[in-house]
Write an enzyme that holds these catalytic residues in place. Sequence first.
Site, mmCIF file in Angstrom:
data_model
loop_
_atom_site.group_PDB
_atom_site.id
_atom_site.type_symbol
_atom_site.label_atom_id
_atom_site.label_comp_id
_atom_site.label_asym_id
_atom_site.label_seq_id
_atom_site.Cartn_x
_atom_site.Cartn_y
_atom_site.Cartn_z
ATOM 1 N N GLU A 147 41.143 37.744 30.853
ATOM 2 C CA GLU A 147 41.096 36.490 30.207
ATOM 3 C C GLU A 147 40.009 35.707 31.142
ATOM 4 O OE1 GLU A 147 45.320 36.465 27.962
ATOM 5 O OE2 GLU A 147 44.683 34.763 29.206
ATOM 6 N N ARG A 261 41.693 53.625 37.085
ATOM 7 C CA ARG A 261 41.256 53.770 38.419
ATOM 8 C C ARG A 261 40.767 55.080 38.843
ATOM 9 N NH1 ARG A 261 46.007 50.178 40.501
ATOM 10 N NH2 ARG A 261 45.420 48.041 39.932
ATOM 11 N N GLU A 389 38.439 47.031 36.953
ATOM 12 C CA GLU A 389 39.669 47.892 36.921
ATOM 13 C C GLU A 389 40.399 47.765 38.448
ATOM 14 O OE1 GLU A 389 40.207 51.447 34.721
ATOM 15 O OE2 GLU A 389 38.332 50.893 33.539
#
Length: 410
Positions: A147, A261, A389
């Site tokens: 966000e 990842r 990530e």
Amino acid sequence: MSALPTPVRQADRLYHDLLSPAEIREFRDRARKIAADVVAPSARRIADGDERVDGFPRDVFDGLASAGLFRVPFAAEVGGDGLAHPVTAIAVAIEELAYYSSSIAAVFDVHCILAGNALTHGTPAQQQQWLSQVTNGSVVGAFATTEPDASSDLSPHAVQTIAVQHGDAWILNGRKRWISNSPVAGLVVTLARTGDRLSMFVVDTSLPGVRVGEPDQKMGNRGQLTADVWFEDVELASDCLLGGQPGHGLRHALATLTLGRIGIAAAGVGMAQAAFDHAVAHLSTREAFGRKLATNQHWQFLMADRATEIENARNLYLKAALRRDAGEAFPEPEAAMAKQYRSRLAVDMARDAVQAFGGLGFARELGADGTPGPVEAIYRDSKIGEIYEGTNEILKWIIARDIFGKEITG
């Protein structure tokens, strides 16, 4: 147009895979052929493309679907290939895709690893409904956790996207940012606060109240469209709550991001290998002061270091993936090590390749004869790996926590 030397896959000579099961070694050949047939012909167009909805490489996405690559990480009962080592297979696929296009590797990662893996936490009915569409490519999947004010911190107090139960439905409000694939997605697996805990919802992007912004204009990965997504009083049926029970969203999100990842680590290896192969071809043929550039000890020693690092990076992501396939939901510290190590390596190797090529390394295309710059796009694309990530700083903290314990690192 000037002819550049064709890079040779140096890993075929230098890398000896003693980690991968036979299934994975055979699958790598399949994934490489798909990448060469489907991705390579469009790689330059994708790298230099405009970040618009109509610029999304739908033809390549559909080509990967037709080749069955989206089935790789999933069980046979939901339309997948039912492989014994699905995580390792998808990581290998991402390396092979990223060798030609970081953007396509990222699109694939979000579609299959993030959205697709999150859906495996759903009920059997949710998996049948949604995963079948992911595996056959009839929709593009997206995954929304970040966000404007919440990215690395996904604690309940930080997440401002909120879902409130209303009878048999949920009402979703909030805003997500940097959501890959969202401008073209048919579904977005979304993290939201439900009371004092987090839950995940499967959101059909055609629902009233779902609004996707214009694609962001980024330095690299231009074929991987990202945008903000707004949810304004979106009414979701009860069966859109992933898993059927509220409060499990954070664990699902963290497990999915850990898997992501591994995918990003594999993509970095693919990019580093491509830059390495281009540099080897150039250094072996380009002459300056009457001799090949590769006769200079500087380049010999530097490329020796990079070959060693690529070896280590590939082993790390394979080890993390194999641990995940063995049943470890959070294969740490290997996943964090692989991602932060490989992403730094990809940037370093791409920068070295630009330097080796000199002015041509900095160019997208020569105006005189149309010669394409061979490594400029890799340099642009590689940087994002150190950020998304899990930033490399966060990942180093995760590794440190495994070393010293949570009571010391926090």
